[in-house]
Design an enzyme around this catalytic site. Structure first.
Site, mmCIF file in Angstrom:
data_model
loop_
_atom_site.group_PDB
_atom_site.id
_atom_site.type_symbol
_atom_site.label_atom_id
_atom_site.label_comp_id
_atom_site.label_asym_id
_atom_site.label_seq_id
_atom_site.Cartn_x
_atom_site.Cartn_y
_atom_site.Cartn_z
ATOM 1 N N HIS A 1 39.264 -8.456 -3.777
ATOM 2 C CA HIS A 1 38.371 -9.506 -4.290
ATOM 3 C C HIS A 1 37.935 -9.171 -5.709
ATOM 4 O O HIS A 1 38.138 -8.068 -6.203
ATOM 5 C CB HIS A 1 37.167 -9.722 -3.368
ATOM 6 C CG HIS A 1 36.194 -8.588 -3.272
ATOM 7 N ND1 HIS A 1 34.978 -8.693 -2.639
ATOM 8 C CD2 HIS A 1 36.250 -7.302 -3.735
ATOM 9 C CE1 HIS A 1 34.334 -7.537 -2.706
ATOM 10 N NE2 HIS A 1 35.081 -6.682 -3.357
ATOM 11 N N CYS B 1 32.909 -4.312 -10.323
ATOM 12 C CA CYS B 1 33.444 -5.330 -9.390
ATOM 13 C C CYS B 1 33.811 -6.616 -10.104
ATOM 14 O O CYS B 1 34.447 -7.492 -9.512
ATOM 15 C CB CYS B 1 32.438 -5.618 -8.285
ATOM 16 S SG CYS B 1 32.018 -4.164 -7.322
ATOM 17 N N HIS C 1 39.878 -5.648 -7.039
ATOM 18 C CA HIS C 1 40.044 -4.363 -6.347
ATOM 19 C C HIS C 1 39.962 -4.653 -4.856
ATOM 20 O O HIS C 1 39.623 -5.768 -4.456
ATOM 21 C CB HIS C 1 38.936 -3.386 -6.767
ATOM 22 C CG HIS C 1 37.586 -3.846 -6.333
ATOM 23 N ND1 HIS C 1 36.860 -4.772 -7.051
ATOM 24 C CD2 HIS C 1 36.861 -3.572 -5.227
ATOM 25 C CE1 HIS C 1 35.738 -5.026 -6.405
ATOM 26 N NE2 HIS C 1 35.717 -4.316 -5.286
ATOM 27 N N HIS D 1 39.385 -3.492 -0.456
ATOM 28 C CA HIS D 1 38.667 -2.726 0.569
ATOM 29 C C HIS D 1 39.392 -2.819 1.909
ATOM 30 O O HIS D 1 40.082 -3.804 2.174
ATOM 31 C CB HIS D 1 37.255 -3.291 0.799
ATOM 32 C CG HIS D 1 36.381 -3.249 -0.402
ATOM 33 N ND1 HIS D 1 35.741 -2.107 -0.825
ATOM 34 C CD2 HIS D 1 36.030 -4.218 -1.293
ATOM 35 C CE1 HIS D 1 35.032 -2.364 -1.901
ATOM 36 N NE2 HIS D 1 35.192 -3.646 -2.224
ATOM 37 N N ASP E 1 43.722 -11.023 6.077
ATOM 38 C CA ASP E 1 44.348 -9.706 5.902
ATOM 39 C C ASP E 1 45.419 -9.731 4.801
ATOM 40 O O ASP E 1 46.256 -10.629 4.748
ATOM 41 C CB ASP E 1 44.985 -9.289 7.242
ATOM 42 C CG ASP E 1 45.359 -7.814 7.255
ATOM 43 O OD1 ASP E 1 44.715 -7.024 6.534
ATOM 44 O OD2 ASP E 1 46.284 -7.454 7.993
ATOM 45 N N HIS E 2 45.370 -8.709 3.928
ATOM 46 C CA HIS E 2 46.329 -8.583 2.829
ATOM 47 C C HIS E 2 46.348 -9.816 1.933
ATOM 48 O O HIS E 2 47.399 -10.354 1.593
ATOM 49 C CB HIS E 2 47.735 -8.249 3.348
ATOM 50 C CG HIS E 2 47.822 -6.825 3.834
ATOM 51 N ND1 HIS E 2 47.179 -6.390 4.971
ATOM 52 C CD2 HIS E 2 48.433 -5.740 3.306
ATOM 53 C CE1 HIS E 2 47.406 -5.095 5.140
ATOM 54 N NE2 HIS E 2 48.156 -4.668 4.137
ATOM 55 N N GLU F 1 32.082 -2.957 4.295
ATOM 56 C CA GLU F 1 33.019 -3.041 3.181
ATOM 57 C C GLU F 1 33.512 -1.653 2.766
ATOM 58 O O GLU F 1 34.649 -1.482 2.351
ATOM 59 C CB GLU F 1 32.310 -3.717 1.999
ATOM 60 C CG GLU F 1 33.225 -4.184 0.916
ATOM 61 C CD GLU F 1 32.456 -4.985 -0.119
ATOM 62 O OE1 GLU F 1 32.733 -6.180 -0.248
ATOM 63 O OE2 GLU F 1 31.578 -4.415 -0.791
HETATM 64 ZN ZN LIG Z 1 34.492 -4.755 -3.695
#
Ligand SMILES: [Zn+2]
Ligand SMILES: [Zn+2]
Length: 304
Positions: free
Chosen positions: A164, A183, A189, A191, A229-230, A276
């Site tokens: 995100h 961020c 980046h 998680h 996901d992904h 997260e």
């Molecule tokens: Zn983040």
């Protein structure tokens, strides 16, 4: 109050917990159903002669401190849990231990996580000042019981990986960096998110279930894990094209997505917890009207 009475916290309330473990097997098989129906309803859990789990029990107790600075003497707590629960269940087949799980009796029920937590409550209540019973069947499944009722909370854990970027479109890069720090970097980046979904409901007197666990797991898989996901959340999940995908907003969106479908299973979505990183998590209580909770989630929770 004398100085002596106020020392060591005498009389002040405190919540304490004690953990215990046991290993036991179980089988989900109702004698009134055909073999095909048992297999259809309970899947692999219906396979004879059963399968086992390493259970973890957490007993929460509430009370005032005594003159020694304790709610209860822990060795007595340990003894009560062992005598009333773990010594009776450890290395046994749950279906064959307590009469509550004797399915030849009309009042017998399947030894599910939530049914077991509820029976443990009823067996410990006369020995300890219970505030809550939590029972882990696995890291990804646990149940909570908070009173001598058939109501229970069932939680499942799953995970997804996603990228995100935290930035508001209407702001400049400098403004976004001032708010979101690293961020806000333009290429995002990622998680590995841990997602806990907690539902609340009444334990069925025969199946011992708050809801069909496999159906609940499938809903979370189909509606959240598979689409999230992904992905790069800002670009791949339509909601986050205009809504900053903070952990809080992701948790709220997941609660909005899951509330109505979970209500259709007979349980209610109680809480979504999204972790997260090891250092931050967001929790959304879907049943409690709160400022900022999306109206759809509220409606589903209230109507459901
Ligand atoms: Zn983040
Ligand atoms: Zn099992």
């Amino acid at each position: 109050m004398t100085a002596n009475a106020t020392s060591h916290g005498h009389g002040r309330p405190c919540l304490i917990t004690r953990r215990a473990t046991f290993s036991a097997s179980h089988l989900y098989w109702l004698p009134e159903l055909s073999a095909d129906d048992n297999r259809a309803r309970f899947g692999p859990c219906s396979q004879a002669p059963g399968h086992g789990h390493n259970y973890e029990l957490v007993v929460a107790m509430l009370g005032p401190l005594d003159a020694n600075g304790m709610v209860l003497n822990l060795s007595e707590v340990k003894h009560a849990i062992k005598a009333e629960v773990t010594a009776q269940l450890d290395f046994r087949c749950l279906n064959e231990t307590w009469p509550e799980f004797d399915l030849s009796r009309p009042e017998g029920r399947l030894p599910t996580t939530e049914a077991l937590a509820q029976v443990i409550w009823s067996r410990l209540a006369s020995h300890l000042p219970l505030a809550g019973i939590r029972l882990y069947e696995a890291e990804s499944l646990w149940a909570d019981v908070l009173g001598d009722t058939m109501e229970a909370f069932v939680s499942i854990r799953t995970h997804f990986a996603a990228a995100h970027r935290l930035a508001r479109e209407e702001l400049s890069m400098a403004e976004n960096e001032a708010i979101y720090g690293k961020c806000a970097r333009p290429n995002g980046h990622g998680h590995n998110y841990l997602l806990d979904v907690t539902v609340r409901g009444s334990i069925d007197a025969r199946t011992g279930m708050v809801c069909d666990l496999a159906a609940l797991q499938q809903l979370v898989e189909d509606l959240v894990v598979e689409p999230f996901d992904h992905t790069f959340l800002n670009k791949d999940v339509a909601h986050f094209a205009t809504c900053v995908p903070t952990a809080e907003n992701i948790a709220l969106h997941i609660a909005d997505i899951l509330s109505a479908p979970i209500a259709a299973t007979g349980a209610r979505l109680h809480k979504v917890r999204l972790q997260e990183s090891p250092n931050n998590a967001a929790e959304v209580f879907a049943e409690t009207p709160q400022l900022g909770l999306a109206p759809q989630a509220l409606e589903a929770a209230l109507v459901g």
